[in-house]
Design a protein around this motif. Structure first.
Motif: not given
Ligand code: F0G
Length: 354
Positions: A87, A136, A244, A288, A290-291
């Motif tokens: 992603t 994804f 996802i 970001e 998602a964080s």
């Molecule tokens: N936070 C960020 C900024 C992420 O990029 C991801 C995952 C997650 C949280 C979640 O972590 O997948 O280990 O549960 N990014 C992946 C990617 C899927 O392709 O960069 P996770």
């Protein structure tokens, strides 16, 4: 020896490396654990709130901890190419570490669904970027099939070396606090990171007898397969990093939740964006979107009384990626700058000085 240590040098004894492993590092890890006093006051809680700012890793996300180990082990095997579905952040990290190792990288991304900053990273590091008309989960399926057919090293978190590297964050938090935290809040996407932290904390518990934190994971409500206990075919969220619908480490995330007596819940996009702005405006920390699911999750647990606001202890929120990964979202979400003519008075007035 360079300035600062990467995680392989710092945690050599707990990682699957040996003297013959060529260490591919960008000096990842050792990210700050920030005491969030303003947030604590705003939430009116008795416990300490800490932010583990993983956005300060070399490529701007926690993925670098796993990638240094995965790419070093790939180099040890003399692999010529690494591949991942992503992603965005995994692709940024894989392409940077592959560049450092002199390896080829192939990244498979969902078309039109990754933040611009992340795409620019993969491109500038020279990855072969393939955008696929799927999400994804579809990309990961293709990558798994490619790995069966061709000589390429998969560096998604299905690769156990990624999990090993990422578990070092649990050690860093424990070192700084002098103890394990009582609760850890974090976003959950493909569920590799919650798996990795839990592995780290369990090791620490076995070695040092420190208690296990409760693992609190959060998915976005439009992409919450673990919470709903079903595959989500069309996951949707503004937090593109965690868009996802069928996490690869689903089972491990459920174990982390159950073994730690924690929880996995979902938070709406609106709450994620609110928490995201709060982190930036109250604490000066630009993560970001998602964080921010971690802080949105903490607030949800306070609302639902799943966590006692007066308990004396420590809560860590993991901020997985840097805000500059997704500047479009910031510009779209906040007030635009005021435009005025070149005049001291006009600027003073627009700035609220008069
Ligand atoms: N936070 C960020 C900024 C992420 O990029 C991801 C995952 C997650 C949280 C979640 O972590 O997948 O280990 O549960 N990014 C992946 C990617 C899927 O392709 O960069 P996770």
């Amino acid at each position: 020896m360079g300035y600062g240590k990467g995680i392989i040098e710092k945690y050599f004894n707990i990682l699957p490396v040996n003297e013959n492993t060529p260490v591919v590092t960008l000096n990842e890890g050792s990210t700050p654990l920030i005491k969030a006093e303003n947030l604590r006051d705003k939430l009116g809680v008795g416990f300490e709130v800490f932010l583990k700012y993983e956005g300060l890793n070399p490529t701007g996300s926690f993925k670098d901890r796993g990638m240094t180990v995965a790419v070093s082990k790939a180099a040890e095997k003399k692999a010529r190419a690494v591949i991942c579905a992503s992603t965005g952040n995994t692709s940024a990290s894989a392409s940077a570490y592959a560049a450092k190792a002199g390896m080829k990288s192939i990244v498979v991304i969902p078309k039109g669904a990754i933040a611009l900053g992340k795409l620019s990273q993969a491109l500038i590091h020279g990855a072969k970027v393939v955008a696929v008309k799927t999400n994804f989960d579809g990309c990961l399926k293709v990558v798994r099939e490619l790995c069966e057919k061709y000589e390429v090293e998969m560096v998604n978190s299905l690769n156990p070396n990624r999990i090993e590297g990422q578990k070092t964050a649990s050690y860093e938090i424990t070192e700084i606090l002098g103890d394990t935290p009582d609760y850890q809040f974090m976003p959950v996407g493909n569920a590799g990171n919650i798996t990795a932290y839990w592995k780290g904390y369990k090791e620490i518990n076995e070695k040092r007898g420190l208690s296990l934190p409760k693992m609190m994971g959060f998915q976005a409500s439009g992409a919450a397969p673990i919470v709903e206990d079903r595959i989500v075919n069309k996951p949707e969220t503004v937090a593109t990093a965690i868009r996802i619908g069928n996490p690869a480490s689903w089972r491990q995330a459920v174990s982390a939740r159950d073994e730690s007596k924690g929880g996995i819940d979902s938070v709406s996009d609106e709450k994620i964006l609110q928490a995201w702005q709060e982190l930036a405006a109250c604490e000066g920390v630009f993560a970001e979107p998602a964080s921010a699911a971690s802080l949105a999750g903490l607030k949800l647990c306070l609302e639902n009384k799943k966590i006692d606001k007066d308990f004396r202890g420590s809560v860590v929120c993991i901020l997985t990626g840097h805000g500059l990964k997704d500047p479009d979202r910031a510009v779209k979400s906040v007030k635009k700058p005021v435009v005025v003519k070149e005049s001291t008075e006009k600027v003073a007035s627009a700035a609220g000085l008069i």
